[in-house]
Design a protein around this motif. Structure first.
Motif, PDB file in Angstrom:
ATOM      1  N   GLU A  95     137.903  -7.473  44.686  1.00 54.13           N
ATOM      2  CA  GLU A  95     138.418  -6.969  45.962  1.00 54.13           C
ATOM      3  C   GLU A  95     138.212  -7.992  47.069  1.00 54.13           C
ATOM      4  O   GLU A  95     139.119  -8.225  47.893  1.00 54.13           O
ATOM      5  CB  GLU A  95     137.716  -5.659  46.310  1.00 54.13           C
TER       6      GLU A  95
ATOM      7  N   ARG B  18     138.360  -5.253  54.285  1.00 48.89           N
ATOM      8  CA  ARG B  18     137.806  -4.342  53.276  1.00 48.89           C
ATOM      9  C   ARG B  18     137.442  -2.996  53.888  1.00 48.89           C
ATOM     10  O   ARG B  18     137.651  -1.940  53.268  1.00 48.89           O
ATOM     11  CB  ARG B  18     136.575  -4.978  52.625  1.00 48.89           C
TER      12      ARG B  18
ATOM     13  N   ASN C 240     140.673  -1.141  54.430  1.00 49.23           N
ATOM     14  CA  ASN C 240     141.188  -0.639  53.153  1.00 49.23           C
ATOM     15  C   ASN C 240     140.397   0.580  52.689  1.00 49.23           C
ATOM     16  O   ASN C 240     140.966   1.526  52.128  1.00 49.23           O
ATOM     17  CB  ASN C 240     141.134  -1.735  52.098  1.00 49.23           C
ATOM     18  N   LYS C 241     139.094   0.564  52.924  1.00 50.30           N
ATOM     19  CA  LYS C 241     138.278   1.729  52.554  1.00 50.30           C
ATOM     20  C   LYS C 241     138.685   2.950  53.366  1.00 50.30           C
ATOM     21  O   LYS C 241     138.764   4.072  52.849  1.00 50.30           O
ATOM     22  CB  LYS C 241     136.795   1.414  52.775  1.00 50.30           C
TER      23      LYS C 241
ATOM     24  N   LYS D  73     142.230   2.629  49.882  1.00 53.59           N
ATOM     25  CA  LYS D  73     142.783   1.643  48.955  1.00 53.59           C
ATOM     26  C   LYS D  73     141.743   0.641  48.478  1.00 53.59           C
ATOM     27  O   LYS D  73     142.087  -0.370  47.883  1.00 53.59           O
ATOM     28  CB  LYS D  73     143.933   0.875  49.622  1.00 53.59           C
ATOM     29  N   GLY D  74     140.492   0.863  48.750  1.00 50.31           N
ATOM     30  CA  GLY D  74     139.455  -0.092  48.337  1.00 50.31           C
ATOM     31  C   GLY D  74     138.098   0.378  48.810  1.00 50.31           C
ATOM     32  O   GLY D  74     137.805   1.574  48.835  1.00 50.31           O
TER      33      GLY D  74
ATOM     34  N   GLU E  29     135.149  -0.947  47.479  1.00 51.88           N
ATOM     35  CA  GLU E  29     134.219  -0.925  46.352  1.00 51.88           C
ATOM     36  C   GLU E  29     132.868  -1.478  46.792  1.00 51.88           C
ATOM     37  O   GLU E  29     132.767  -2.557  47.370  1.00 51.88           O
ATOM     38  CB  GLU E  29     134.784  -1.750  45.196  1.00 51.88           C
TER      39      GLU E  29
END
Length: 624
Positions: A155, A195, A198-199, A203-204, A206
């Motif tokens: 990611e 990131r 996206n969280k 969509k992400g 991690e």
């Protein structure tokens, strides 16, 4: 004895005390030993003269007294000193905590950053390895996931490639080291923001913990723990105060040692003061988390409005928002670190209070608490809040009294003795009673004194200097009061733990001092001094006269029998002169080039014989 020699003697005494305690099974720090040495010297009962050089017997007596105090494991006073030393060595301001945390993180990250900035990758494999190191550096600095987690690395790599593709490594390699570090920091913040966004979009994200949710649970829990500790400390202090008042009033001839009870009361009050410092920091942490949550929500909404499912968005619009998002998340991480440190300090203070709680447990105190009215601080203040309990300024016309309705910022006055009654400290020998400022605050020599009753204020006003002196003498017998009552100005030999004047807050960290030496070159630049220069014209005149007189003088020499064959002689020769000569003449000669022509070689056919004719065609040199 010089200062350096005195410091060397003190260090030797401290080292010897620490070694002797260690040999008896009690490990103590040199900081604690140093404080105990000062405490023993200040105690008048020990009869040490600070203005006189310690003799050998004085040193042995000092070591023995310090070791005895340090080995007394059931002494609440020693526990209080240990608590003060621990808090002094481990607590500092919020900004200093975070600055130290960031410095440690940067120092741990330096080897990884150095490998990236010093890399001279050329081949394809070397460039790929460099790119992987950049991804690892971004993850380590952001703190969002582990660099060993494959999903997290994938990611982070995808986010980095959208901002900094591998094809730009050549441009990155051509930058200076400082520019590389600056670009790595910027890339870290942009990738972190991507990131996090996206969280938020599902969509992400991690390996990214939900820090706001964790803090929303941890901050109230920590606040509740600190409140519980404060109430426990106050319950102990209220019991000790009530029992001491009963014993000193003469109502009871039996009971625990008043000295130990006062030491336990001081320990409880000091514990309460430190807990309030921690509580204020936890409250500030809660306020900061709330503000960060509001900013984070607003930033996410703005990013959503900017992107709106677009396939391409100008970098000038989104990159600054990603950087701000990363900075907000760093704020959450700072609050986590600060809350963890405060929780550790909170847990570490508890062992310093177990001594007096075990010494005066409920089984010991209950038989003596019969008939004792245990009052809380609020109840004591409530009892003296009536107008009849106020001081009448007309009774003390020469003194300056302050009241809430006549003084601006009355609640922010820096009360002496941390708000404890000045009269009770002197009258009842170090008894800590909470003062009620509404009775009236006495301003004397730019200091503000509060009292627990109208009677206490009147007696103190009639003998101010005497009561102040008695408080100082009591602090000499119980040196732990110097820090608790903020008496550092009266005891210059004791280094203050805190210079803060606000209740429950330490504004400045302790001053750290050390001996250092520096050396500077006398002449940094090359000297350009003309030795023959003379500024004094009379000196120049003297030299001129001396030279003029030498012209008319004759040097005589004579030889005696004793000096025969001892005369210094000197001869001078001319060294051989090196010379060289060189001759050269250019000349040349020229000869004619011979040329010969043969005619008739073809012959006259089969019938006629061949007749060859040779002709010399050579031309003279002069004709060429």
């Amino acid at each position: 004895m010089s200062r350096a020699q005195a410091e060397s003697v003190i260090k030797n005494i401290i080292r010897e005390i620490a070694q002797e305690c260690a040999s008896k099974g009690q490990a103590v720090s040199e900081t604690l030993v140093a404080f105990m040495v000062k405490a023993v010297v200040l105690d008048p009962s020990n009869e040490f003269n600070v203005d006189r050089t310690l003799t050998k017997d004085d040193v042995q007596k000092l070591i023995r007294l310090c070791v005895d105090r340090l080995m007394d494991t059931r002494s609440p006073a020693l526990d209080t000193v240990k608590m003060q030393v621990y808090f002094d060595m481990n607590y500092t301001t919020r900004s200093d905590f975070l600055d130290e945390h960031r410095r440690v993180l940067e120092s741990r990250l330096q080897p990884v950053l150095r490998e990236i900035t010093d890399s001279r990758a050329r081949t394809r494999e070397e460039l790929e390895s460099l790119y992987r190191k950049i991804v690892s550096a971004v993850l380590l600095r952001s703190g969002l996931g582990s660099p060993t987690d494959i999903a997290v690395v994938r990611e982070a790599t995808a986010a980095l490639q959208s901002v900094f593709p591998q094809t730009e490594l050549g441009t990155f390699m051509s930058l200076t080291k400082r520019d590389k570090e600056r670009q790595l920091l910027e890339l870290t913040m942009i990738v972190t923001g991507i990131r996090l966004f996206n969280k938020e979009c599902g969509k992400g994200g991690e390996g990214i913990d939900d820090l706001p949710a964790i803090l929303n649970e941890a901050v109230p829990a920590t606040t509740q723990n600190v409140d519980a500790e404060i109430h426990a400390a106050l319950r102990c202090a209220n019991k000790y105060t009530g029992l001491i008042e009963k014993i000193q009033s003469g109502d009871s001839s039996e009971g625990p040692s008043v000295q130990l009870l006062k030491e336990a009361l001081i320990n409880s009050r000091q514990h309460e003061a430190f807990l309030r410092v921690i509580l204020n920091d936890v409250i500030s942490c809660a306020q900061q988390v709330e503000a960060l949550e509001q900013q984070l929500a607003a930033r996410m909404e703005q990013l959503q409005a900017t992107v709106q499912s677009k396939t391409a968005v100008p970098t000038a619009q989104v990159y600054p928002q990603f950087i701000h998002l990363s900075q907000l998340w760093s704020g959450f991480q700072d609050e986590m670190v600060l809350l963890s440190v405060l929780s550790n300090i909170l847990a570490s203070l508890d062992p310093f209070t177990r001594g007096h709680r075990d010494l005066f447990n409920d089984e010991v105190l209950i038989p003596f608490l019969t008939g004792v009215t245990i009052k809380s601080d609020e109840e004591r203040i409530q009892e003296t809040s009536n107008p009849e309990c106020r001081v009448n300024p007309k009774d003390f016309r020469e003194l300056d009294w302050l009241f809430p309705e006549t003084t601006k910022n009355f609640n922010k006055l820096p009360l002496q003795y941390r708000g404890f009654c000045a009269w009770a400290l002197a009258k009842y020998d170090r008894l800590l009673l909470p003062a009620n400022p509404e009775i009236g605050v006495l301003r004397y020599k730019d200091h503000y004194y509060a009292f627990s009753s109208k009677k206490a204020a009147g007696e103190f006003a009639n003998n101010i200097e005497g009561f102040i002196h008695q408080v100082a003498e009591g602090a000499k017998r119980s040196p732990e009061l110097i820090q608790l009552l903020e008496l550092h100005t009266q005891f210059a030999t004791i280094t203050p733990y805190s210079q803060g004047k606000d209740q429950g807050r330490m504004i400045e960290k302790p001053v750290t001092k050390c001996d250092s030496e520096t050396q500077t070159d006398t002449h940094i630049l090359e000297p350009n001094i003309v030795k023959s220069y003379e500024w004094n014209e009379w000196e120049l005149r003297r030299k001129a006269i001396k030279l003029a007189n030498l012209r008319t003088r004759v040097t005589h020499s004579m030889q005696t029998n004793l000096s025969n064959m001892r005369r210094d002689t000197a001869i001078q020769v001319w060294p051989p002169k090196e010379q060289e000569t060189q001759t050269k003449e250019d000349n040349y000669t020229n000869v004619p080039k011979p040329q010969v022509f043969l005619a008739g070689l073809r012959g006259g056919g089969m019938t006629e014989p061949t007749v060859m004719t040779k002709m010399d065609l050579t031309i003279d040199v002069d004709q060429t």
